[in-house]
Design a protein around this motif. Structure first.
Motif, PDB file in Angstrom:
ATOM      1  N   ASP A 499      12.636  -7.133   4.488  1.00 39.57           N
ATOM      2  CA  ASP A 499      12.721  -7.588   5.877  1.00 39.57           C
ATOM      3  C   ASP A 499      13.276  -8.998   5.905  1.00 39.57           C
ATOM      4  O   ASP A 499      13.306  -9.692   4.884  1.00 39.57           O
ATOM      5  CB  ASP A 499      11.338  -7.517   6.561  1.00 39.57           C
ATOM      6  N   THR A 518      -6.041 -11.125   5.301  1.00 41.85           N
ATOM      7  CA  THR A 518      -5.060 -11.057   6.404  1.00 41.85           C
ATOM      8  C   THR A 518      -4.784 -12.452   6.943  1.00 41.85           C
ATOM      9  O   THR A 518      -5.641 -13.331   6.881  1.00 41.85           O
ATOM     10  CB  THR A 518      -5.569 -10.133   7.536  1.00 41.85           C
ATOM     11  N   THR A 519      -3.570 -12.625   7.437  1.00 35.12           N
ATOM     12  CA  THR A 519      -3.232 -13.910   8.066  1.00 35.12           C
ATOM     13  C   THR A 519      -3.009 -13.692   9.558  1.00 35.12           C
ATOM     14  O   THR A 519      -2.539 -14.587  10.266  1.00 35.12           O
ATOM     15  CB  THR A 519      -1.947 -14.496   7.438  1.00 35.12           C
ATOM     16  N   LYS A 520      -3.331 -12.450   9.983  1.00 33.42           N
ATOM     17  CA  LYS A 520      -3.041 -12.118  11.388  1.00 33.42           C
ATOM     18  C   LYS A 520      -4.222 -12.453  12.292  1.00 33.42           C
ATOM     19  O   LYS A 520      -5.347 -12.652  11.815  1.00 33.42           O
ATOM     20  CB  LYS A 520      -2.681 -10.643  11.483  1.00 33.42           C
ATOM     21  N   THR A 526      -6.258  -5.943   9.867  1.00 35.80           N
ATOM     22  CA  THR A 526      -7.526  -5.617   9.183  1.00 35.80           C
ATOM     23  C   THR A 526      -7.534  -6.140   7.752  1.00 35.80           C
ATOM     24  O   THR A 526      -8.570  -6.243   7.122  1.00 35.80           O
ATOM     25  CB  THR A 526      -7.718  -4.095   9.112  1.00 35.80           C
ATOM     26  N   GLY A 527      -6.364  -6.424   7.214  1.00 35.73           N
ATOM     27  CA  GLY A 527      -6.285  -6.869   5.814  1.00 35.73           C
ATOM     28  C   GLY A 527      -6.457  -5.710   4.843  1.00 35.73           C
ATOM     29  O   GLY A 527      -6.691  -5.911   3.657  1.00 35.73           O
ATOM     30  N   LEU A 530      -2.213  -3.315   2.725  1.00 33.85           N
ATOM     31  CA  LEU A 530      -1.606  -3.401   1.395  1.00 33.85           C
ATOM     32  C   LEU A 530      -2.550  -2.919   0.300  1.00 33.85           C
ATOM     33  O   LEU A 530      -2.124  -2.278  -0.659  1.00 33.85           O
ATOM     34  CB  LEU A 530      -1.154  -4.836   1.112  1.00 33.85           C
TER      35      LEU A 530
HETATM   36  P1  ADP Z   1      -2.877  -6.795   7.587  1.00 32.49           P
HETATM   37  O1  ADP Z   1      -1.473  -6.358   7.833  1.00 32.49           O
HETATM   38  O2  ADP Z   1      -3.878  -6.046   8.359  1.00 32.49           O
HETATM   39  O3  ADP Z   1      -3.052  -8.269   7.643  1.00 32.49           O
HETATM   40  P2  ADP Z   1      -2.193  -6.112   4.907  1.00 32.49           P
HETATM   41  O4  ADP Z   1      -3.030  -5.838   3.706  1.00 32.49           O
HETATM   42  O5  ADP Z   1      -1.230  -5.075   5.271  1.00 32.49           O
HETATM   43  O6  ADP Z   1      -3.177  -6.402   6.066  1.00 32.49           O
HETATM   44  O7  ADP Z   1      -1.418  -7.450   4.675  1.00 32.49           O
HETATM   45  C1  ADP Z   1      -2.069  -8.581   4.187  1.00 32.49           C
HETATM   46  C2  ADP Z   1      -1.284  -9.819   4.489  1.00 32.49           C
HETATM   47  O8  ADP Z   1      -0.084  -9.854   3.735  1.00 32.49           O
HETATM   48  C3  ADP Z   1      -0.814  -9.967   5.884  1.00 32.49           C
HETATM   49  O9  ADP Z   1      -1.817 -10.492   6.708  1.00 32.49           O
HETATM   50  C4  ADP Z   1       0.359 -10.907   5.730  1.00 32.49           C
HETATM   51  O10 ADP Z   1      -0.067 -12.251   5.666  1.00 32.49           O
HETATM   52  C5  ADP Z   1       0.923 -10.542   4.399  1.00 32.49           C
HETATM   53  N1  ADP Z   1       2.109  -9.676   4.521  1.00 32.49           N
HETATM   54  C6  ADP Z   1       2.167  -8.370   4.276  1.00 32.49           C
HETATM   55  N2  ADP Z   1       3.427  -7.889   4.458  1.00 32.49           N
HETATM   56  C7  ADP Z   1       4.194  -8.948   4.834  1.00 32.49           C
HETATM   57  C8  ADP Z   1       5.593  -9.118   5.150  1.00 32.49           C
HETATM   58  N3  ADP Z   1       6.475  -8.096   5.125  1.00 32.49           N
HETATM   59  N4  ADP Z   1       6.020 -10.363   5.456  1.00 32.49           N
HETATM   60  C9  ADP Z   1       5.155 -11.419   5.479  1.00 32.49           C
HETATM   61  N5  ADP Z   1       3.830 -11.315   5.192  1.00 32.49           N
HETATM   62  C10 ADP Z   1       3.338 -10.089   4.849  1.00 32.49           C
END
Ligand code: ADP
Length: 565
Positions: A499, A518-520, A526-527, A530
């Motif tokens: 991306d 998670t950084t959201k 939900t973290g 991944l």
């Molecule tokens: P969530 O999406 O619920 O936060 P994930 O486990 O999917 O949980 O992702 C963990 C964290 O990884 C995200 O909060 C984000 O900070 C980072 N992250 C994942 N994918 C990307 C991406 N394509 N670009 C930037 N940051 C990402």
């Protein structure tokens, strides 16, 4: 970041995993406990052999010394026996009396059966009287015999010859004593049988443990025990004159074994002993069977203990792995529910649209049936068109609910041949198509046409792709490009999603695969996305890798085993 692949948990896979784990644990245990012990045992064994060898050497030297002293004494006694006869006042008057001499020989033979005969020799070497088993030709004269000349010329009153053939043509020794009185010299000689001497040698202390031999200063074998018949030949032994006793090392080139020697005092002969080979195969320095047995038993015991310990450790390890698998299974399920929650919001929005269409169309139809609302001159309503719109909207709703159900219901892993590109298209065109369009994200597909079908569980793989695409969408709030690439790499297939989003700081790269990281904003992340994706890919025997830098977007690369049909 590369994550190690883990094999699928089938029954055969499990037993292979158990065997591998057991082999690994066992070799670690062996290295840890067995090797140091083995090295120690080898070290002590070598030390023990060395000590044993040294004490065997010392023992050999003692035997040589003791046998030499006894043999010396024996020879001295024989010379004394002869001296007693010649010094007897009756000797001179009876020097030519065979009967007298026969009696004296009989007396000598009572003291030692090594005496074979007795002879009186005059000063000019003439054998004047002889009693014994040999019939000499007339006029035997010793005048030119070296031993006779030596005895007459020397100061010693006695002499022992080396082994020689002499007049009788058989190997024998001569011992002789002289008596000089009133200007006349008389010599009394006797023959010692080599066979008797060999027998005597074989009776000496320690004779059963060694091979003993007597060699002259020139290395000629005089007497050998226990096999005495091979005298009068070059022996392999040449002990040095100094020191008078000692050990000579083995000389492989000359075929001489290690031997101990001791020089006699009475005559320039050396007594030589070598270690007799033990019929049981041991020898003096053999490694005692009981110690060997104890060592073997000890190692066997250690082996059993190590085997038991390895089994125990593997059992524990498997229990931990099982527990981990259970946890990760629960995690997948929990994440699925969370994803469903997230999806539900989007789907509610999706379903609202067709529902609004249905409501509107039904309203139009209802109005057209109400006579109060229908006025003269109104155009007739197009019933099929409205019904078609309702039909379309209903089918759209059914499609959405079907996808949702299919996504939620699947709990068992079901591996089937699947078209990888079709799955990817389904995610970016179908499930998340609207979201991508609304977010102004262009999807670029760089599919490798050589990638055909892969063996996988469709729903789980969809879940992984949905997670990755949704993360990419979140990373590009003002739009961007999502590039999806597939590559065929020998026995694997790689799927990369790049991306043009915000990217991930280096400090977070190690954490993003952890559950609940998670950084959201609360409520939007939900973290789990991944960590669940990672677990799923792991169960497929694959790996997940991320390359990212803030401001430069992120690329998530998945590698899966590839089995083309
Ligand atoms: P969530 O999406 O619920 O936060 P994930 O486990 O999917 O949980 O992702 C963990 C964290 O990884 C995200 O909060 C984000 O900070 C980072 N992250 C994942 N994918 C990307 C991406 N394509 N670009 C930037 N940051 C990402």
């Amino acid at each position: 970041m590369t994550l190690a692949p883990v094999s699928r948990s089938t029954a055969a896979g499990e037993s292979r995993h158990y065997r591998e784990l057991f082999r690994h644990t066992l070799s670690r245990q062996i290295l840890l406990y067995f090797m140091p012990l083995l090295l120690l045992a080898v070290f002590f064994h070598i030390q023990y052999r060395h000590l044993l060898r040294e004490s065997a050497r010392a023992h050999l030297a003692v035997i040589a010394e003791q046998q030499a002293a006894t043999f010396d004494l024996f020879l001295r006694e024989r010379l004394t026996n002869l001296a007693n006869i010649i010094e007897d006042p009756l000797f001179t008057p009876h020097a030519r009396d065979e009967a007298y001499m026969s009696v004296r020989l009989a007396t000598l033979q009572q003291t030692s059966d090594a005496f074979a005969d007795l002879g009186v020799v005059s000063v000019d070497g003439q054998l004047v009287t002889y009693v014994g088993p040999v019939t000499f030709p007339e006029g035997v004269n010793y005048h030119d015999e070296p031993w006779f000349a030596e005895l007459l010329a020397g100061e010693d009153r006695s002499l022992i010859t080396e082994i020689y053939l002499g007049f009788r043509g058989r190997p024998h020794f001569t011992i002789a004593v002289k008596r000089a009185r009133n200007g006349s010299v008389q010599v009394l000689r006797s023959t010692l049988s080599p066979e008797r001497l060999a027998e005597y040698l074989a009776t000496l202390e320690g004779a059963s443990e060694v091979h003993a031999a007597v060699v002259s200063a020139t290395g000629i074998l005089q007497v050998a025990a226990p096999r005495g018949g091979s005298a009068l030949r070059d022996s392999r032994f040449s002990p040095p004159r100094q020191p008078a006793r000692g050990i000579m090392p083995q000389d492989r080139a000359a075929g001489v074994p290690e031997y101990a020697y001791a020089w006699l005092r009475e005559t320039p002969w050396a007594l030589v002993v070598t270690e007799a080979p033990n019929p049981a195969g041991g020898g003096i320095a053999a490694f005692p069977g009981n110690i060997f047995g104890i060592t073997v038993a000890f190692f066997a015991l250690m082996g059993v203990v190590i085997l038991g310990r390895a089994r125990q450790l593997v059992g524990k390890q498997l229990a931990v792995e099982h527990h981990e698998a259970e946890l990760s299974g629960q995690l997948v399920q929990a994440a699925k529910l969370a994803s469903v929650g997230e999806l539900a919001a989007g789907i509610a929005h999706e379903i609202n649209n067709p529902l609004a269409v249905i409501a509107e169309e039904v309203g139009v139809l209802k109005d057209s049936l109400d006579p109060a609302l229908v006025q003269e001159g109104d155009p007739p309503i197009d019933l099929p068109e409205h019904l078609h719109a309702i039909h379309e909207a209903v089918f759209r709703c059914r499609d959405i609910t079907r996808k949702l159900l299919g996504f939620v219901r699947q709990t068992e892993v079901r591996v089937e041949r699947q078209d990888l590109h079709a799955i990817l298209d389904d995610v970016v065109d179908g499930m998340l198509g609207n979201e991508l369009t609304i977010s102004s994200i262009t999807v670029v597909r760089e599919y490798d046409p050589t990638v055909l079908e892969i063996l996988t569980d469709r729903n789980q793989l969809v879940q992984v792709f949905v997670n990755l695409v949704k993360n990419a969408v979140d990373a590009m709030p003002r739009g961007g490009t999502l590039t999806i690439m597939t590559r065929h790499l020998e026995d694997r297939v790689a799927i990369a999603m790049r991306d043009s989003g915000c990217g991930i700081p280096a400090a977070q790269l190690d954490q993003i695969f952890m559950p609940f990281f998670t950084t959201k904003e609360p409520g939007s992340g939900t973290g789990l996305g991944l960590s669940v994706s990672y677990t799923i890919i792991k169960t497929f025997g694959g790996t997940v890798r991320v390359d990212s830098a803030p401001g430069h977007g992120s690329t998530f690369t998945i590698e899966l085993p590839y089995h083309p049909s």
